[in-house]
Design a protein around this motif. Structure first.
Motif, PDB file in Angstrom:
ATOM      1  N   GLY A  57       7.761  15.624  -1.624  1.00  0.00           N
ATOM      2  CA  GLY A  57       6.973  14.709  -2.450  1.00  0.00           C
ATOM      3  C   GLY A  57       6.454  13.512  -1.666  1.00  0.00           C
ATOM      4  O   GLY A  57       5.252  13.394  -1.426  1.00  0.00           O
ATOM      5  N   THR A 103       4.366  14.597   1.455  1.00  0.00           N
ATOM      6  CA  THR A 103       3.017  15.125   1.263  1.00  0.00           C
ATOM      7  C   THR A 103       2.109  14.103   0.594  1.00  0.00           C
ATOM      8  O   THR A 103       0.963  13.929   0.979  1.00  0.00           O
ATOM      9  N   LYS A 104       2.629  13.398  -0.413  1.00  0.00           N
ATOM     10  CA  LYS A 104       1.760  12.455  -1.145  1.00  0.00           C
ATOM     11  C   LYS A 104       1.601  11.114  -0.426  1.00  0.00           C
ATOM     12  O   LYS A 104       0.622  10.413  -0.629  1.00  0.00           O
ATOM     13  N   GLY A 105       2.573  10.746   0.384  1.00  0.00           N
ATOM     14  CA  GLY A 105       2.526   9.447   1.050  1.00  0.00           C
ATOM     15  C   GLY A 105       2.304   9.554   2.546  1.00  0.00           C
ATOM     16  O   GLY A 105       1.235   9.234   3.059  1.00  0.00           O
ATOM     17  N   ALA A 145      -0.643  11.588   4.009  1.00  0.00           N
ATOM     18  CA  ALA A 145      -1.930  10.935   3.787  1.00  0.00           C
ATOM     19  C   ALA A 145      -2.043   9.654   4.621  1.00  0.00           C
ATOM     20  O   ALA A 145      -2.940   9.520   5.459  1.00  0.00           O
ATOM     21  N   LYS A 180      -6.285   6.619  -2.314  1.00  0.00           N
ATOM     22  CA  LYS A 180      -5.756   7.469  -3.384  1.00  0.00           C
ATOM     23  C   LYS A 180      -4.220   7.544  -3.289  1.00  0.00           C
ATOM     24  O   LYS A 180      -3.508   7.443  -4.291  1.00  0.00           O
ATOM     25  N   ALA A 181      -3.718   7.703  -2.074  1.00  0.00           N
ATOM     26  CA  ALA A 181      -2.256   7.778  -1.900  1.00  0.00           C
ATOM     27  C   ALA A 181      -1.600   6.481  -2.371  1.00  0.00           C
ATOM     28  O   ALA A 181      -0.593   6.505  -3.095  1.00  0.00           O
ATOM     29  N   GLU A 209      -2.680   5.923  -6.427  1.00  0.00           N
ATOM     30  CA  GLU A 209      -2.403   6.947  -7.452  1.00  0.00           C
ATOM     31  C   GLU A 209      -1.151   7.782  -7.197  1.00  0.00           C
ATOM     32  O   GLU A 209      -0.387   8.040  -8.118  1.00  0.00           O
ATOM     33  N   ASP A 210      -0.975   8.209  -5.963  1.00  0.00           N
ATOM     34  CA  ASP A 210       0.074   9.209  -5.718  1.00  0.00           C
ATOM     35  C   ASP A 210       1.458   8.621  -5.490  1.00  0.00           C
ATOM     36  O   ASP A 210       2.459   9.148  -5.987  1.00  0.00           O
ATOM     37  N   LEU A 211       1.522   7.527  -4.730  1.00  0.00           N
ATOM     38  CA  LEU A 211       2.836   6.949  -4.430  1.00  0.00           C
ATOM     39  C   LEU A 211       3.461   6.180  -5.607  1.00  0.00           C
ATOM     40  O   LEU A 211       4.684   6.259  -5.804  1.00  0.00           O
ATOM     41  N   LEU A 223       6.120   7.895  -7.787  1.00  0.00           N
ATOM     42  CA  LEU A 223       7.322   8.252  -7.016  1.00  0.00           C
ATOM     43  C   LEU A 223       8.175   7.004  -6.787  1.00  0.00           C
ATOM     44  O   LEU A 223       9.414   7.035  -6.857  1.00  0.00           O
ATOM     45  N   GLN A 273      10.845   8.534   5.308  1.00  0.00           N
ATOM     46  CA  GLN A 273       9.412   8.608   4.977  1.00  0.00           C
ATOM     47  C   GLN A 273       8.813   7.200   4.926  1.00  0.00           C
ATOM     48  O   GLN A 273       7.682   6.978   5.369  1.00  0.00           O
TER      49      GLN A 273
END
Ligand code: GSH
Length: 216
Positions: free
Chosen positions: A101, A104-106, A109, A132-133, A136-138, A141, A171
């Motif tokens: 997670g 890949t999302k953080g 990118a 976007k990361a 929106e994505d991070l 999480l 990460q």
């Protein structure tokens, strides 16, 4: 006994293994491998062409998750996997949350776009991917991690440092190298937690070494 970690210091998965080895007080050498376009020789020890690979004499094991499990069985002290079944289950989920997670999302990118691409692969940062990361994505999480820390615990699972802390924090080290830090106003527990984990000697030593590499 020869112990070798094959991989690049900048990889979060290589760092995962190096922190686990250091926590267990095990000496090793780092054999530099740049993962993209690996040699046919490297593919023999890493069928997917990925780093890290851990070597003990003539035994080679790829994949940070497999390696941490191997180290835990072979060198049980200090333990990095919780003993309690529920805590252990949750810690292993958090390892996947991080590896599948956050990575890949953080990391993939932001670190890839800001550091790996421009420095090592000759392509410029795609700001849209980074934005976007970050926006929106991070955040969801990080909300989840903030929730886990809401009760005031020092670590993510139970009362001890574990594989969950290693996998998650590694990460965020890459994100920090890519000039992304968790907003302490919005995620105060997570920001404080990461400061604590980064200050642990096993993390701090590698972060310092890597900062020299990234000029940060
Ligand atoms: N599941 C693997 C993931 C390792 C991984 O994705 N490593 C990256 C570098 S951070 C890599 O080698 N990528 C090269 C590729 O995918 O071809 C692990 O935990 O070790």
């Amino acid at each position: 006994m020869t112990r070798i970690v094959h991989g690049a210091g900048a990889s979060p998965f290589v760092r995962k293994v190096r922190v686990a080895l250091a926590e267990k007080g095990l000496e090793y050498d780092l054999e530099p491998v740049f993962p993209f376009n690996p040699s046919p020789e490297f593919k023999k020890i890493s069928p997917l062409g990925k780093i890290p690979v851990y070597q003990e004499d003539d035994y080679y094991l790829p994949d940070s998750s497999a390696i941490l499990d191997y180290l835990e069985v072979k060198y049980p002290n200090p333990p990095l996997f919780p003993k309690d079944a529920r805590e252990r289950g949750h810690a292993l989920f958090l390892e996947e949350f991080a590896d599948g997670g956050l990575a890949t999302k953080g990391t993939a990118a932001i670190f890839f776009q800001r550091v790996v691409g421009p420095r090592f692969m000759g392509h410029p940062t795609d700001e849209a991917i980074v934005t976007k990361a970050i926006n929106e994505d991070l955040p969801p999480l990080q909300d989840y991690l903030e929730g886990l820390l809401a009760a005031g615990g020092e670590f993510l699972v139970g009362s001890k440092f574990s594989i969950a802390d290693i996998a998650v924090a590694t990460q965020f080290v890459n994100l920090a190298h890519a000039r992304y830090t968790v907003d302490a106003g919005r995620w105060p527990k997570l920001a404080a937690y990461l400061t604590r984990i980064f200050a642990r000697p096993t993390f701090a030593k590698l972060i310092e070494e890597e900062r020299a590499m990234f000029g940060g």
